[in-house]
Design a protein around this motif. Structure first.
Motif, mmCIF file in Angstrom:
data_model
loop_
_atom_site.group_PDB
_atom_site.id
_atom_site.type_symbol
_atom_site.label_atom_id
_atom_site.label_comp_id
_atom_site.label_asym_id
_atom_site.label_seq_id
_atom_site.Cartn_x
_atom_site.Cartn_y
_atom_site.Cartn_z
ATOM 1 N N ALA A 137 0.700 -1.201 -0.037
ATOM 2 C CA ALA A 137 0.020 0.018 0.025
ATOM 3 C C ALA A 137 0.988 0.969 -0.074
ATOM 4 C CB ALA A 137 -0.895 -0.056 1.266
ATOM 5 N N ILE A 138 1.956 1.263 0.539
ATOM 6 C CA ILE A 138 2.859 2.391 0.777
ATOM 7 C C ILE A 138 3.894 2.409 -0.431
ATOM 8 C CG2 ILE A 138 4.500 3.589 2.054
ATOM 9 C CD1 ILE A 138 3.228 2.280 4.640
ATOM 10 N N TYR A 139 4.606 1.289 -0.717
ATOM 11 C CA TYR A 139 5.538 1.509 -1.736
ATOM 12 C C TYR A 139 5.404 0.579 -3.090
ATOM 13 C CZ TYR A 139 8.171 2.737 2.554
ATOM 14 O OH TYR A 139 8.565 3.439 3.770
ATOM 15 N N GLY A 140 4.266 0.072 -3.127
ATOM 16 C CA GLY A 140 3.955 -0.591 -4.358
ATOM 17 C C GLY A 140 4.368 -2.147 -4.242
ATOM 18 N N PHE A 141 4.607 -2.797 -5.163
ATOM 19 C CA PHE A 141 4.858 -4.185 -5.394
ATOM 20 C C PHE A 141 6.454 -4.310 -5.174
ATOM 21 C CE2 PHE A 141 0.843 -5.824 -6.191
ATOM 22 C CZ PHE A 141 0.190 -4.611 -6.706
ATOM 23 N N LYS A 142 7.144 -3.979 -4.162
ATOM 24 C CA LYS A 142 8.507 -3.945 -3.879
ATOM 25 C C LYS A 142 8.599 -5.028 -2.784
ATOM 26 C CE LYS A 142 9.261 -0.462 -6.431
ATOM 27 N NZ LYS A 142 9.914 -0.291 -7.624
ATOM 28 N N PRO A 143 10.014 -5.953 -2.849
ATOM 29 C CA PRO A 143 10.224 -6.777 -1.920
ATOM 30 C C PRO A 143 10.271 -6.491 -0.792
ATOM 31 C CG PRO A 143 11.899 -7.088 -3.924
ATOM 32 C CD PRO A 143 11.003 -5.813 -4.023
ATOM 33 N N LEU A 144 10.023 -7.261 0.411
ATOM 34 C CA LEU A 144 9.930 -7.002 1.655
ATOM 35 C C LEU A 144 10.805 -7.875 2.632
ATOM 36 C CD1 LEU A 144 8.695 -5.322 4.512
ATOM 37 C CD2 LEU A 144 6.793 -6.982 4.128
ATOM 38 N N LEU A 145 11.555 -7.521 3.565
ATOM 39 C CA LEU A 145 11.949 -8.324 4.621
ATOM 40 C C LEU A 145 11.096 -8.283 5.786
ATOM 41 C CD1 LEU A 145 14.517 -9.771 5.683
ATOM 42 C CD2 LEU A 145 15.365 -7.802 6.508
ATOM 43 N N PRO A 146 10.507 -9.318 6.021
ATOM 44 C CA PRO A 146 9.485 -9.279 6.993
ATOM 45 C C PRO A 146 9.953 -9.255 8.480
ATOM 46 C CG PRO A 146 9.422 -11.716 6.387
ATOM 47 C CD PRO A 146 10.441 -10.625 5.273
ATOM 48 N N LEU A 166 8.595 -11.533 -1.966
ATOM 49 C CA LEU A 166 8.576 -10.885 -3.352
ATOM 50 C C LEU A 166 7.097 -10.955 -3.730
ATOM 51 C CD1 LEU A 166 11.423 -11.816 -2.581
ATOM 52 C CD2 LEU A 166 11.741 -11.707 -5.079
ATOM 53 N N PRO A 167 6.249 -9.725 -3.834
ATOM 54 C CA PRO A 167 4.813 -9.583 -4.426
ATOM 55 C C PRO A 167 5.018 -9.724 -6.000
ATOM 56 C CG PRO A 167 5.565 -7.544 -3.606
ATOM 57 C CD PRO A 167 6.881 -8.342 -3.162
ATOM 58 N N LEU A 176 -1.993 -8.042 -6.839
ATOM 59 C CA LEU A 176 -1.124 -9.224 -6.282
ATOM 60 C C LEU A 176 -1.490 -10.304 -6.962
ATOM 61 C CD1 LEU A 176 1.211 -9.809 -4.477
ATOM 62 C CD2 LEU A 176 -0.429 -10.056 -2.616
ATOM 63 N N GLU A 177 -0.849 -11.045 -7.600
ATOM 64 C CA GLU A 177 -1.288 -12.302 -8.202
ATOM 65 C C GLU A 177 -0.601 -13.403 -7.581
ATOM 66 O OE1 GLU A 177 -1.813 -13.557 -12.697
ATOM 67 O OE2 GLU A 177 0.255 -13.521 -12.057
ATOM 68 N N SER A 178 0.544 -13.366 -6.760
ATOM 69 C CA SER A 178 1.215 -14.542 -6.034
ATOM 70 C C SER A 178 2.117 -13.658 -5.218
ATOM 71 C CB SER A 178 1.642 -15.375 -6.947
ATOM 72 O OG SER A 178 2.671 -15.123 -7.805
#
Length: 775
Positions: A137-146, A166-167, A176-178
């Motif tokens: 929601a904030i940065y778009g479809f960017k990878p995230l270190l949870p 990785l969205p 979001l597809e997977s």
């Protein structure tokens, strides 16, 4: 007594002691100062080195996860195209990357689709999915270190991998597809840093978005646990910075680099005492050297104390030095008086300059008010001075100004003051105990004297003054207010004819006065670059994306503030400055677009062109030359012309537009529907777009009886192969109507007001235009 003391041996001994004391104080002050500077420089150098290391590490990790996300898109396409294990095996061959340890593909709800290893979790934790949704929601479809929850879900043992979510999105629907879960090998990342010297206490740490430590590397390799450093990262929005942390071992200097778009930060820390150790060794040696020098100075002081015998020569030298200093002081005082006089007076007329006059006049005005006496301010402007100066030369003009100043000075009485404000403008303050009738008589005499013939060298000149008078307290109480009112009255006198004077009246047309001031200030405004551009975005209605900006001229006037074009464009056309103003707008636009290109931002800009510019013989050549000088692509510039260009009998304007269109520029017809041009005229112009005037758009309200002119205009324009732009969109109803009617592009307050360059650089669609090309 004092003279005897100054010539005694005791005085010299005291003087030597003071000199040695000062020398020692300076020596030790310099030592401690340089020591402090050296410590600061050592910390700053190490901070720069550590910040660079943190940046490189963060960028390397970002590139790793971005590469994994690209690989995930390949997996997504492969699974979408065909099913079967052989395709997943092919993808695993593509993933033979030593930094990637495991991979698993999940549905948006967290249920696993497939994995590279059988023991991957079948369902992603709920909090990890919630973190990913907030991140998208904030940065778009960017990878995230949870956060730590995903890393420690199935085991309590230390993990040698870093999980990244990785969205994977649908490129057409932007949803979001997977989700691809990638386990990055910590050992591989640590191996990349094995040749970096972090010192005995240096630490490189990887933190997640919650500030939890996920990886720690020191000179001894990867450390899964270690002494905690506090406090945590500063709670601010800065992407990089420096702060201090503490542990039981001491204070650390820490540098950080945040990558909020990827959900992690990298910090590099090292103990301050280790950083400063080399500097400390250097200044220990310097300490011994200072102690040695101090001992030598003290020994020299004892020796001088004992051998001082002959003192008369020293006293004579001191007396001579004193005489020289006295002469220098007198010269300085004389130069100061001379420079003060020069700073307070006008070099040509000998009268006060503006700054000094205001200072003196305010004090005089305060005295006059306290005595309840009238004070008059006269603003004098010499008629026809510019023509005299231009025809006979500046030398004769200077002589005329000196003669005018002389005649004004001869009429002044004690307490009166006069000044030259610049050019042919003079200001006079009449003090004393005068009545209004006496002031009127004095002004009549002044006009008569200044209107008499001037004999200057071989020339006899006739000129006259235009004088405006403001009286305190009737017209105002403050000096700047009185001067402004006197200036307004002078303008009224100038309109009445030559050799006239007027007293200020509140019924004077202040708007006309401001118009006159603006017209007179055009030349200086162009030279001083007072004109600026504001930018209004243009939105393509099909995709609701910003595709370009219209450059709108504004005048940043030093007195009136920000002046809009409706107040000065007509003046520019009437005074002949419209051509210079048009080229200034084009120069500012090219300068701004060149800056955009240097920042990697590509966006189209539309610039209005005056019909008078189009009638210049070299218009098209100058436009192309300007673009070439800034290294700009012609396709990034759009010229907006008005309907009057079709009335050019010689057809030169149309030839220029055709030449520019062939070179790649876009041409749009502005304010269509406001004038008298029909569709038959449009076929004559090499247009790419048609811009419907705001007067037609304002009436729209998205009802069945809305203006059929707008919809008909859009249909006919499209049949001519033109795109349609609607300007002045202010309501949602207008937007809906235009979109349904087939309008291509829109602009107006509904989307954004015109923005300054600084505001534009913070405008999100503008920053996103780095991917936009000039179409």
């Amino acid at each position: 007594m004092i003279r005897r003391y100054l010539s005694s041996l005791t005085f010299l001994q005291v003087l030597v002691v003071m000199l040695c004391t000062t020398t020692l104080a300076f020596l030790w002050e310099l030592f401690f100062q340089q020591k402090a500077i050296s410590r600061q420089e050592a910390l700053a150098a190490k901070a720069a080195e550590h910040l660079n290391l943190a940046t490189i590490t963060a960028e390397s990790l970002r590139q790793l996860v971005d590469r994994a996300q690209a690989l995930g898109k390949v997996i997504q396409i492969d699974l979408r195209g065909q099913e079967g294990s052989k395709h997943w095996s092919l993808v695993r061959m593509l993933a033979e990357d030593p930094a990637l340890k495991r991979m698993a593909l999940y549905e948006p709800n967290g249920r696993m689709l497939t994995a590279s290893h059988p023991n991957e979790p079948a369902q992603l934790p709920t909090d990890a999915l919630e973190q990913l949704r907030q991140h998208i929601a904030i940065y778009g479809f960017k990878p995230l270190l949870p956060n730590q929850s995903l890393a420690t879900q199935h085991t309590n043992q230390p993990s040698w991998s870093l999980p990244f979510l990785l969205p994977l999105s649908d490129s057409t629907l932007s949803k979001l597809e997977s989700i691809l879960l990638v386990q990055s090998d910590i050992g591989y990342l640590a191996g990349l840093l094995q040749h970096i010297d972090l010192g005995n206490s240096g630490l490189l740490r990887l933190l997640d978005s919650a500030g939890a430590e996920r990886l720690r590397v020191s000179n001894s390799g990867v450390v899964m646990a270690g002494e905690q450093l506090s406090p945590n990262l500063p709670d601010n929005s800065e992407l990089a910075g420096k702060f201090s942390q503490y542990s039981l071992e001491g204070q650390y200097q820490s540098l950080y680099r945040r990558l909020p778009q990827r959900g992690f930060s990298v910090t590099v820390s090292q103990r301050r005492d280790e950083i400063l150790s080399s500097s400390q060794h250097i200044y220990e040696r310097q300490l011994y050297l200072n102690l040695s020098m101090t001992l030598l100075i003290l020994m020299g002081l004892v020796w001088i104390w004992r051998v001082l015998g002959k003192r008369q020569e020293a006293f004579l030298a001191l007396e001579q030095a004193q005489q020289i200093n006295q002469q220098l002081i007198q010269r300085l005082e004389e130069e100061y008086r001379r420079s003060s006089h020069a700073a307070a007076t006008d070099h040509l007329s000998g009268l006060y300059n503006r700054r000094q006059f205001i200072e003196i006049a305010e004090a005089t005005l305060a005295k006059q008010r306290s005595k309840r006496h009238l004070t008059a301010i006269l603003f004098i402007d010499m008629d026809r001075f510019k023509s005299i100066n231009d025809s006979l030369g500046h030398k004769v003009g200077d002589l005329l100004l000196q003669a005018v100043a002389g005649r004004i000075t001869h009429l002044l009485e004690p307490g009166d003051e006069a000044a030259r404000f610049g050019g042919d403008e003079f200001v006079v303050l009449l003090a004393g105990d005068r009545s209004e009738e006496q002031i009127d008589t004095w002004v009549k005499t002044l006009v008569s004297k200044l209107s008499a013939v001037y004999a200057l060298n071989e020339h006899e000149l006739n000129t006259s003054p235009s004088v405006g008078v403001a009286i305190c307290p009737r017209d105002g109480q403050m000096m700047d207010e009185l001067i402004r009112y006197a200036d307004a009255a002078m303008y009224s006198a100038k309109q009445a004819g030559r050799g006239q004077y007027r007293f200020f009246d509140s019924s004077l047309n202040v708007a006309d006065i401001e118009e006159f001031v603006l017209e007179q200030a055009f030349s200086a405004a162009l030279e001083e670059r007072q004109f600026v551009l504001h930018y209004q975005p243009q939105v393509r209605l099909e995709s609701m994306q910003v595709i370009g900006y219209e450059a709108l001229i504004r005048w940043q006037h030093p007195e009136f503030g920000l002046v809009y074009p409706d107040r000065f464009i007509t003046l520019a056309e009437r005074s002949g400055f419209i051509l210079s103003l048009g080229w200034e707008v084009l120069r500012l636009a090219c300068e701004e677009m060149a800056f955009w290109r240097s920042q990697g931002i590509k966006a189209q800009m539309a610039v209005n062109v005056s019909p008078l510019q189009l009638r210049q013989a070299d218009f098209s050549d100058r436009v192309l030359s300007e673009l070439e000088s800034y290294g700009l692509d012609p396709a990034c510039l759009e010229l907006e012309v008005t309907e009057t260009c079709v009335l050019d009998a010689e057809g030169q304007a149309i030839e220029h537009l055709q030449s520019l269109r062939k070179a790649g520029l876009h041409i749009s017809l502005d304010d269509f529907g406001q004038g008298y041009a029909g569709f038959s005229h449009l076929q004559m112009l090499p247009l790419t777009r048609l811009k419907i005037d705001r007067s037609l758009i304002t009436k729209l309200s998205n009802t069945h009886n809305d203006s059929p002119i707008v919809s008909s205009t859009i249909i006919l324009a499209k049949r001519l192969g033109l795109e349609v732009i609607a300007e002045g969109i202010e309501t949602r109803e207008q937007l809906v109507y235009l979109r349904l009617a087939g309008c291509d592009i829109a602009q107006g307050y509904y989307f954004s007001r015109p923005m300054t360059a600084d505001q534009l650089h913070k405008y999100p669609p503008f920053m996103d235009s780095m991917e936009t090309t000039c179409a």
